[in-house]
Design an enzyme around this catalytic site. Structure first.
Site, PDB file in Angstrom:
ATOM      1  N   GLY A  37      39.941  12.065   9.338  1.00  0.00           N
ATOM      2  CA  GLY A  37      39.325  13.009   8.403  1.00  0.00           C
ATOM      3  C   GLY A  37      40.361  13.935   7.806  1.00  0.00           C
ATOM      4  O   GLY A  37      40.141  15.136   7.687  1.00  0.00           O
ATOM      5  N   ARG A  46      40.620  16.428   3.709  1.00  0.00           N
ATOM      6  CA  ARG A  46      40.270  17.795   3.287  1.00  0.00           C
ATOM      7  C   ARG A  46      40.122  18.706   4.511  1.00  0.00           C
ATOM      8  O   ARG A  46      40.302  18.271   5.645  1.00  0.00           O
ATOM      9  CB  ARG A  46      38.980  17.789   2.463  1.00  0.00           C
ATOM     10  CG  ARG A  46      37.757  17.343   3.276  1.00  0.00           C
ATOM     11  CD  ARG A  46      36.509  17.326   2.435  1.00  0.00           C
ATOM     12  NE  ARG A  46      35.323  17.622   3.253  1.00  0.00           N
ATOM     13  CZ  ARG A  46      34.087  17.683   2.790  1.00  0.00           C
ATOM     14  NH1 ARG A  46      33.851  17.470   1.529  1.00  0.00           N
ATOM     15  NH2 ARG A  46      33.083  17.961   3.590  1.00  0.00           N
ATOM     16  N   ASP A  98      36.417   3.827   8.436  1.00  0.00           N
ATOM     17  CA  ASP A  98      35.207   4.507   8.895  1.00  0.00           C
ATOM     18  C   ASP A  98      35.264   4.491  10.421  1.00  0.00           C
ATOM     19  O   ASP A  98      35.165   3.421  11.038  1.00  0.00           O
ATOM     20  CB  ASP A  98      33.979   3.752   8.377  1.00  0.00           C
ATOM     21  CG  ASP A  98      32.678   4.348   8.880  1.00  0.00           C
ATOM     22  OD1 ASP A  98      32.699   5.207   9.791  1.00  0.00           O
ATOM     23  OD2 ASP A  98      31.624   3.934   8.373  1.00  0.00           O
ATOM     24  N   SER A 154      34.022  22.208  19.105  1.00  0.00           N
ATOM     25  CA  SER A 154      33.366  23.337  18.435  1.00  0.00           C
ATOM     26  C   SER A 154      32.851  24.352  19.450  1.00  0.00           C
ATOM     27  O   SER A 154      32.481  23.993  20.572  1.00  0.00           O
ATOM     28  CB  SER A 154      32.183  22.820  17.625  1.00  0.00           C
ATOM     29  OG  SER A 154      31.435  23.891  17.112  1.00  0.00           O
ATOM     30  N   TYR A 174      24.772  18.038  16.909  1.00  0.00           N
ATOM     31  CA  TYR A 174      26.161  18.480  16.717  1.00  0.00           C
ATOM     32  C   TYR A 174      26.676  19.136  17.995  1.00  0.00           C
ATOM     33  O   TYR A 174      27.730  18.772  18.517  1.00  0.00           O
ATOM     34  CB  TYR A 174      26.231  19.458  15.538  1.00  0.00           C
ATOM     35  CG  TYR A 174      27.621  19.955  15.230  1.00  0.00           C
ATOM     36  CD1 TYR A 174      28.518  19.183  14.497  1.00  0.00           C
ATOM     37  CD2 TYR A 174      28.045  21.208  15.672  1.00  0.00           C
ATOM     38  CE1 TYR A 174      29.799  19.639  14.211  1.00  0.00           C
ATOM     39  CE2 TYR A 174      29.324  21.671  15.389  1.00  0.00           C
ATOM     40  CZ  TYR A 174      30.198  20.883  14.656  1.00  0.00           C
ATOM     41  OH  TYR A 174      31.467  21.339  14.389  1.00  0.00           O
ATOM     42  N   ALA A 190      25.603  18.887  21.021  1.00  0.00           N
ATOM     43  CA  ALA A 190      25.696  17.923  22.128  1.00  0.00           C
ATOM     44  C   ALA A 190      26.901  17.003  21.944  1.00  0.00           C
ATOM     45  O   ALA A 190      27.615  16.698  22.906  1.00  0.00           O
ATOM     46  CB  ALA A 190      24.407  17.103  22.208  1.00  0.00           C
ATOM     47  N   LYS A 239      29.689  17.654  20.419  1.00  0.00           N
ATOM     48  CA  LYS A 239      30.942  18.380  20.660  1.00  0.00           C
ATOM     49  C   LYS A 239      31.119  18.713  22.147  1.00  0.00           C
ATOM     50  O   LYS A 239      32.240  18.723  22.656  1.00  0.00           O
ATOM     51  CB  LYS A 239      30.994  19.649  19.800  1.00  0.00           C
ATOM     52  CG  LYS A 239      31.048  19.364  18.296  1.00  0.00           C
ATOM     53  CD  LYS A 239      32.308  18.609  17.899  1.00  0.00           C
ATOM     54  CE  LYS A 239      32.487  18.513  16.395  1.00  0.00           C
ATOM     55  NZ  LYS A 239      33.737  17.837  16.009  1.00  0.00           N
TER      56      LYS A 239
HETATM   57  P1  NAD Z   1      35.042  18.633   6.480  1.00  0.00           P
HETATM   58  O1  NAD Z   1      33.664  18.161   6.224  1.00  0.00           O
HETATM   59  O2  NAD Z   1      35.782  19.337   5.399  1.00  0.00           O
HETATM   60  O3  NAD Z   1      35.954  17.435   6.979  1.00  0.00           O
HETATM   61  C1  NAD Z   1      35.471  16.445   7.843  1.00  0.00           C
HETATM   62  C2  NAD Z   1      36.225  15.176   7.542  1.00  0.00           C
HETATM   63  O4  NAD Z   1      35.706  14.127   8.371  1.00  0.00           O
HETATM   64  C3  NAD Z   1      36.048  14.739   6.085  1.00  0.00           C
HETATM   65  O5  NAD Z   1      37.316  14.435   5.534  1.00  0.00           O
HETATM   66  C4  NAD Z   1      35.206  13.486   6.210  1.00  0.00           C
HETATM   67  O6  NAD Z   1      35.456  12.521   5.200  1.00  0.00           O
HETATM   68  C5  NAD Z   1      35.631  12.959   7.581  1.00  0.00           C
HETATM   69  N1  NAD Z   1      34.677  11.992   8.103  1.00  0.00           N
HETATM   70  C6  NAD Z   1      33.336  12.138   8.236  1.00  0.00           C
HETATM   71  N2  NAD Z   1      32.799  10.988   8.679  1.00  0.00           N
HETATM   72  C7  NAD Z   1      33.821  10.106   8.835  1.00  0.00           C
HETATM   73  C8  NAD Z   1      33.900   8.749   9.264  1.00  0.00           C
HETATM   74  N3  NAD Z   1      32.823   8.058   9.611  1.00  0.00           N
HETATM   75  N4  NAD Z   1      35.124   8.152   9.311  1.00  0.00           N
HETATM   76  C9  NAD Z   1      36.238   8.838   8.952  1.00  0.00           C
HETATM   77  N5  NAD Z   1      36.220  10.123   8.530  1.00  0.00           N
HETATM   78  C10 NAD Z   1      35.024  10.735   8.465  1.00  0.00           C
HETATM   79  O7  NAD Z   1      34.944  19.524   7.782  1.00  0.00           O
HETATM   80  P2  NAD Z   1      35.988  20.487   8.506  1.00  0.00           P
HETATM   81  O8  NAD Z   1      35.378  21.819   8.515  1.00  0.00           O
HETATM   82  O9  NAD Z   1      37.364  20.278   8.022  1.00  0.00           O
HETATM   83  O10 NAD Z   1      35.828  19.929  10.002  1.00  0.00           O
HETATM   84  C11 NAD Z   1      36.834  19.204  10.700  1.00  0.00           C
HETATM   85  C12 NAD Z   1      36.442  19.142  12.160  1.00  0.00           C
HETATM   86  O11 NAD Z   1      36.350  20.470  12.680  1.00  0.00           O
HETATM   87  C13 NAD Z   1      35.080  18.496  12.411  1.00  0.00           C
HETATM   88  O12 NAD Z   1      35.135  17.700  13.570  1.00  0.00           O
HETATM   89  C14 NAD Z   1      34.176  19.686  12.631  1.00  0.00           C
HETATM   90  O13 NAD Z   1      33.056  19.378  13.426  1.00  0.00           O
HETATM   91  C15 NAD Z   1      35.106  20.646  13.329  1.00  0.00           C
HETATM   92  N6  NAD Z   1      34.674  22.039  13.220  1.00  0.00           N
HETATM   93  C16 NAD Z   1      34.495  22.621  12.010  1.00  0.00           C
HETATM   94  C17 NAD Z   1      34.037  23.932  11.955  1.00  0.00           C
HETATM   95  C18 NAD Z   1      33.809  24.628  10.645  1.00  0.00           C
HETATM   96  O14 NAD Z   1      33.199  25.720  10.660  1.00  0.00           O
HETATM   97  N7  NAD Z   1      34.254  24.117   9.508  1.00  0.00           N
HETATM   98  C19 NAD Z   1      33.778  24.635  13.134  1.00  0.00           C
HETATM   99  C20 NAD Z   1      33.974  24.010  14.353  1.00  0.00           C
HETATM  100  C21 NAD Z   1      34.430  22.711  14.388  1.00  0.00           C
END
Ligand code: NAD
Length: 254
Positions: free
Chosen positions: A14, A17, A63, A146, A159, A161, A163
């Site tokens: 991922g 972004r 994926d 998380s 979500y 669960a 994490k």
């Molecule tokens: P985001 O949505 O910007 O990025 C998530 C990325 O995961 C995206 O690039 C998406 O394309 C990719 N992705 C989703 N499904 C996929 C798949 N099947 N195969 C490959 N890639 C896939 O979110 P973010 O905020 O950058 O989050 C990144 C991580 O941090 C996540 O695991 C999220 O749960 C965790 N997180 C985020 C927050 C927050 O507040 N943003 C808080 C706690 C934890």
């Protein structure tokens, strides 16, 4: 102390972004060779790639819910780079669901989707990367989990669960794989300013969310990236199995 990852090969899921992009940039700034995985967003992945300092970086489509694609991605990286030193399981989704307004079918699909991306995908990718790390002599795996794993996610129970499962997975793997010099860390952010949270943070819930922290803000992706690099650096081997909070004291546990 300057942290550097010269010649280290780092795979980040991922990475097109958000937090993944920030992690990719910081590793590249520190001399690492970065492979960003993306699922559908090739354009964004290419933008990230263009922004990386240094050379030898790449973007790989996969994926992570598809075990065949996961296997092929790891084979491709090993074929091209010979090793993976660091894996960051960052890809994930956050979906809210209202039990009162949800049909059983929809509920089941929601759980299936969330758990397959947030937990089973990372577990499968870890399996394949660990095979390669055993051959190359070791490595480090960082799972982005998380705060929701501890605090409860009433609006997004799958979500929370998933994490919590990923935290537990990190701990189990830390014990199982230390004899192979493979070390595991979980990073557990609270809210972070990314596309995932833009809508919530801009909504009427935004101010209350920021006020959860005495700093009256949420985290920046760069702050999660900074901690990830610290954990991935040398000297943290005895921290294996740890879960590091990045939540601005919004949720304290001891
Ligand atoms: P985001 O949505 O910007 O990025 C998530 C990325 O995961 C995206 O690039 C998406 O394309 C990719 N992705 C989703 N499904 C996929 C798949 N099947 N195969 C490959 N890639 C896939 O979110 P973010 O905020 O950058 O989050 C990144 C991580 O941090 C996540 O695991 C999220 O749960 C965790 N997180 C985020 C927050 C927050 O507040 N943003 C808080 C706690 C934890």
């Amino acid at each position: 102390m300057e942290i550097e990852f010269k010649e280290k090969v780092i795979l980040i899921t991922g990475g097109s972004r958000g937090i993944g992009r920030a992690i990719a940039k910081k590793f590249a700034d520190s001399g690492g060779i970065v492979i960003i995985n993306f699922n559908t967003n090739k354009e964004e992945a290419e933008i990230t790639l263009d922004e990386l300092n240094g050379s030898g970086h790449n973007a790989v489509k996969c994926d992570i819910t598809d075990p065949v694609q996961v296997e092929k991605m790891v084979e491709r990286v090993i074929h091209e780079y010979g090793r993976i030193d660091i894996l960051v399981n960052n890809a994930g989704i956050y979906e809210e669901i209202d039990m009162d307004k949800t049909e059983y079918e929809e509920w089941m699909e929601h759980w299936e989707r969330t758990v397959s991306i947030n937990l089973i995908g990372p577990a499968n990718l870890t399996f394949k990367v660990v095979e390669a790390m055993k051959t190359s002599g070791g490595g480090k795996i960082i799972n982005i989990t998380s705060r929701g794993a501890f605090r409860g996610e009433p609006d997004a129970p799958a979500y929370g669960a998933s994490k919590a499962g990923l935290n537990s997975f990190s701990q189990s793997m830390a014990k199982a794989l230390a004899p192979y010099n493979i070390y595991f860390y979980a990073v557990a952010p609270g809210y972070v300013e990314t596309d995932m949270t833009t809508e919530i943070l801009n909504s009427e819930r935004g101010d209350a969310i920021r006020a959860q922290s005495p700093l009256n803000r949420v985290a920046l992706p760069e702050e999660v990236a900074h901690t990830t690099l610290l954990l991935a650096s040398g000297g943290t081997e005895f921290m294996t199995g740890t879960i590091v909070d990045i939540n601005g004291a919004s949720y304290l546990r001891s």
